[in-house]
Design an enzyme around this catalytic site. Structure first.
Site, mmCIF file in Angstrom:
data_model
loop_
_atom_site.group_PDB
_atom_site.id
_atom_site.type_symbol
_atom_site.label_atom_id
_atom_site.label_comp_id
_atom_site.label_asym_id
_atom_site.label_seq_id
_atom_site.Cartn_x
_atom_site.Cartn_y
_atom_site.Cartn_z
ATOM 1 N N ALA A 120 34.871 -49.468 -13.064
ATOM 2 C CA ALA A 120 33.965 -50.302 -12.243
ATOM 3 C C ALA A 120 34.460 -50.122 -10.811
ATOM 4 C CB ALA A 120 34.046 -51.756 -12.690
ATOM 5 N N ALA A 122 33.173 -49.185 -7.423
ATOM 6 C CA ALA A 122 32.745 -49.372 -6.025
ATOM 7 C C ALA A 122 33.277 -50.680 -5.447
ATOM 8 C CB ALA A 122 31.218 -49.357 -5.962
ATOM 9 N N GLY A 124 35.505 -48.740 -3.984
ATOM 10 C CA GLY A 124 36.451 -47.637 -4.114
ATOM 11 C C GLY A 124 37.839 -47.900 -3.555
ATOM 12 N N LYS A 126 40.413 -49.429 -4.768
ATOM 13 C CA LYS A 126 41.513 -49.134 -5.696
ATOM 14 C C LYS A 126 41.500 -47.655 -6.080
ATOM 15 C CE LYS A 126 41.621 -53.872 -7.300
ATOM 16 N NZ LYS A 126 40.316 -54.281 -6.734
ATOM 17 N N GLU A 144 30.353 -46.267 -11.589
ATOM 18 C CA GLU A 144 29.742 -47.450 -10.957
ATOM 19 C C GLU A 144 28.288 -47.525 -11.422
ATOM 20 O OE1 GLU A 144 30.607 -50.138 -8.961
ATOM 21 O OE2 GLU A 144 28.478 -50.611 -9.111
ATOM 22 N N ARG A 149 25.813 -49.367 -4.408
ATOM 23 C CA ARG A 149 27.281 -49.429 -4.402
ATOM 24 C C ARG A 149 27.865 -48.065 -4.779
ATOM 25 N NH1 ARG A 149 29.667 -54.379 -3.958
ATOM 26 N NH2 ARG A 149 31.482 -53.767 -5.192
ATOM 27 N N ASP A 189 38.530 -52.976 -13.228
ATOM 28 C CA ASP A 189 38.499 -54.046 -12.215
ATOM 29 C C ASP A 189 37.113 -54.667 -12.386
ATOM 30 O OD1 ASP A 189 38.915 -55.601 -9.972
ATOM 31 O OD2 ASP A 189 38.505 -53.991 -8.550
ATOM 32 N N CYS A 243 38.891 -60.899 -9.992
ATOM 33 C CA CYS A 243 39.240 -61.802 -8.889
ATOM 34 C C CYS A 243 38.623 -63.165 -9.167
ATOM 35 C CB CYS A 243 38.833 -61.221 -7.538
ATOM 36 S SG CYS A 243 37.116 -60.820 -7.372
HETATM 37 N N1 SAM Z 1 37.432 -51.581 -8.013
HETATM 38 C C1 SAM Z 1 36.601 -51.845 -6.855
HETATM 39 C C2 SAM Z 1 37.457 -51.737 -5.602
HETATM 40 O O1 SAM Z 1 38.659 -51.959 -5.668
HETATM 41 O O2 SAM Z 1 36.893 -51.431 -4.552
HETATM 42 C C3 SAM Z 1 35.890 -53.201 -6.960
HETATM 43 C C4 SAM Z 1 35.102 -53.325 -8.222
HETATM 44 S S1 SAM Z 1 34.096 -54.767 -8.295
HETATM 45 C C5 SAM Z 1 35.215 -55.979 -8.732
HETATM 46 C C6 SAM Z 1 33.219 -54.486 -9.796
HETATM 47 C C7 SAM Z 1 32.206 -53.377 -9.711
HETATM 48 O O3 SAM Z 1 31.634 -53.187 -11.002
HETATM 49 C C8 SAM Z 1 31.021 -53.673 -8.799
HETATM 50 O O4 SAM Z 1 30.873 -52.621 -7.878
HETATM 51 C C9 SAM Z 1 29.826 -53.719 -9.730
HETATM 52 O O5 SAM Z 1 28.638 -53.235 -9.143
HETATM 53 C C10 SAM Z 1 30.296 -52.817 -10.850
HETATM 54 N N2 SAM Z 1 29.620 -53.009 -12.144
HETATM 55 C C11 SAM Z 1 28.901 -54.061 -12.598
HETATM 56 N N3 SAM Z 1 28.476 -53.843 -13.857
HETATM 57 C C12 SAM Z 1 28.936 -52.622 -14.218
HETATM 58 C C13 SAM Z 1 28.829 -51.825 -15.397
HETATM 59 N N4 SAM Z 1 28.149 -52.258 -16.467
HETATM 60 N N5 SAM Z 1 29.424 -50.615 -15.410
HETATM 61 C C14 SAM Z 1 30.108 -50.141 -14.326
HETATM 62 N N6 SAM Z 1 30.243 -50.855 -13.179
HETATM 63 C C15 SAM Z 1 29.668 -52.080 -13.128
#
Ligand code: SAM
Length: 322
Positions: A120, A122, A124, A126, A144, A149, A189, A243
């Site tokens: 997950a 975006a 990005g 991490k 993502e 995103r 994440d 978070c």
């Molecule tokens: N790891 C990222 C960073 O450090 O920049 C932050 C990730 S954020 C907490 C969670 C991400 O999961 C969001 O960008 C969201 O759009 C995405 N997301 C939501 N549902 C998802 C799915 N079913 N599969 C993959 N990504 C998903």
């Protein structure tokens, strides 16, 4: 006047139960009221850290390094705008980022040459740290599901010179089945209620919060975590983080997986070089959970760190689970 009573009453009631002492509760509440110091990481994929520090000093920015990671710094909150518009940020030489993100990546501890899944990914932040730890070698698959995103993720990876990352616009829930046992390490994440991002200055940060939303997210998080485990090699490491403070999105997700895969997965202790940690809960709302959950932890927020829940799994060596 800004006070914590502006936050949803049910959120505050739940927080009081999650945090053990009055002192910790009040510190956490204060963190919602005060702007944090601004933290940033020098991007060693593109630049020599010394050159950046000399340039920032010249611009009047006094930054202090974190003792456990000399390429991550913090400086006063009023430097945020100047840092964001500085050519170093615009050219991907520094990345404004909370140190809690760094700690999640350090727990995954990817090594050069490995295969890593960021399920997950975006925007990005991490992924960039993983690429740096891997010295731009091996391969990171960054997934993502949300289109705008996803494009932001691609832009950030390119700007910061992360060359060992392939990006996939995909629902992470399907990845485990398609890529069974493929990755040495997986970071999840997870999308969450983002309670750690609540700020009194920004009512929009909590306007969509509800207990019902937490339940919906918990369902999705469990599916994503099964997918993450399925995609990881036997003996591989999976880091789950959110978070959110909510036990339904954290300990209860981990507990569910431990129960469903009793021989397939185990927890490793979360050990971090900071003091503001609280061990995972073993009961919530009259529900007893695995005593193993004390191996998980919450970073407690303060004027530097964002709150984060972290769990580290190791997949059984001979596991065919899930
Ligand atoms: N790891 C990222 C960073 O450090 O920049 C932050 C990730 S954020 C907490 C969670 C991400 O999961 C969001 O960008 C969201 O759009 C995405 N997301 C939501 N549902 C998802 C799915 N079913 N599969 C993959 N990504 C998903």
């Amino acid at each position: 006047m800004n006070t914590a009573t502006q936050l949803p009453e049910a959120f505050l009631r739940r927080l009081r139960l999650i945090l053990p002492s009055d002192a910790v509760y009040h510190e956490v509440i204060t963190s919602f009221l005060m702007p944090k110091l601004v933290s940033f990481r020098i991007n060693r994929l593109k630049v020599n850290p010394q050159a950046v520090m000399t340039g920032l000093k010249g611009a009047g920015i006094r930054a202090t390094a974190f003792d456990y990671w000399p390429h991550m710094f913090h400086c006063p909150a009023e430097n945020r705008a100047m840092l964001l518009s500085h050519p170093f940020a615009e050219n991907g030489l520094i990345y404004i980022q909370n140190p809690s993100s760094l700690l999640a990546a350090l727990l995954l501890a990817p090594m050069p040459g490995e295969t890593v899944l960021d399920l997950a990914a975006a925007p990005g932040g991490k992924t960039l740290i993983l690429a740096e730890l891997m010295e731009n070698t091996g391969q990171i698959s960054a997934v993502e599901a949300v289109k705008p995103r996803f494009f932001k993720l691609r832009h950030i990876l390119e700007l910061h010179g992360a060359k060992n990352v392939k990006t996939y616009l995909q629902d992470g829930k399907t990845v485990g089945f398609k890529c069974q046992g493929r990755f040495d390490r997986t970071l999840l994440d997870a999308p969450c209620s983002s309670e750690a991002r609540f700020s009194i200055q920004e009512p929009a940060s909590w306007s969509h919060w509800s207990e019902k939303k937490i339940q919906e997210l918990a369902r999705k998080q469990k599916q994503l975590l099964f997918s993450a485990i399925q995609a990881t090699k036997p003996g591989g490491i999976i880091v789950y983080c959110t978070c959110s403070f909510a036990p339904e999105e954290n300990e209860m997700v981990v507990n569910h997986v431990l129960k469903k895969l009793p021989d397939g997965i185990g927890l490793l202790p979360v050990e971090l070089p900071i003091a503001n940690l609280q061990r995972g809960l073993t009961h919530w709302n009259d529900k007893e959970m695995s005593p193993e959950l004390v191996k998980t932890a919450r970073i407690l927020p303060d004027n530097v760190y964002n709150a984060m829940y972290l769990a580290v799994f190791i997949k059984g060596q001979f596991s065919r689970a899930p």
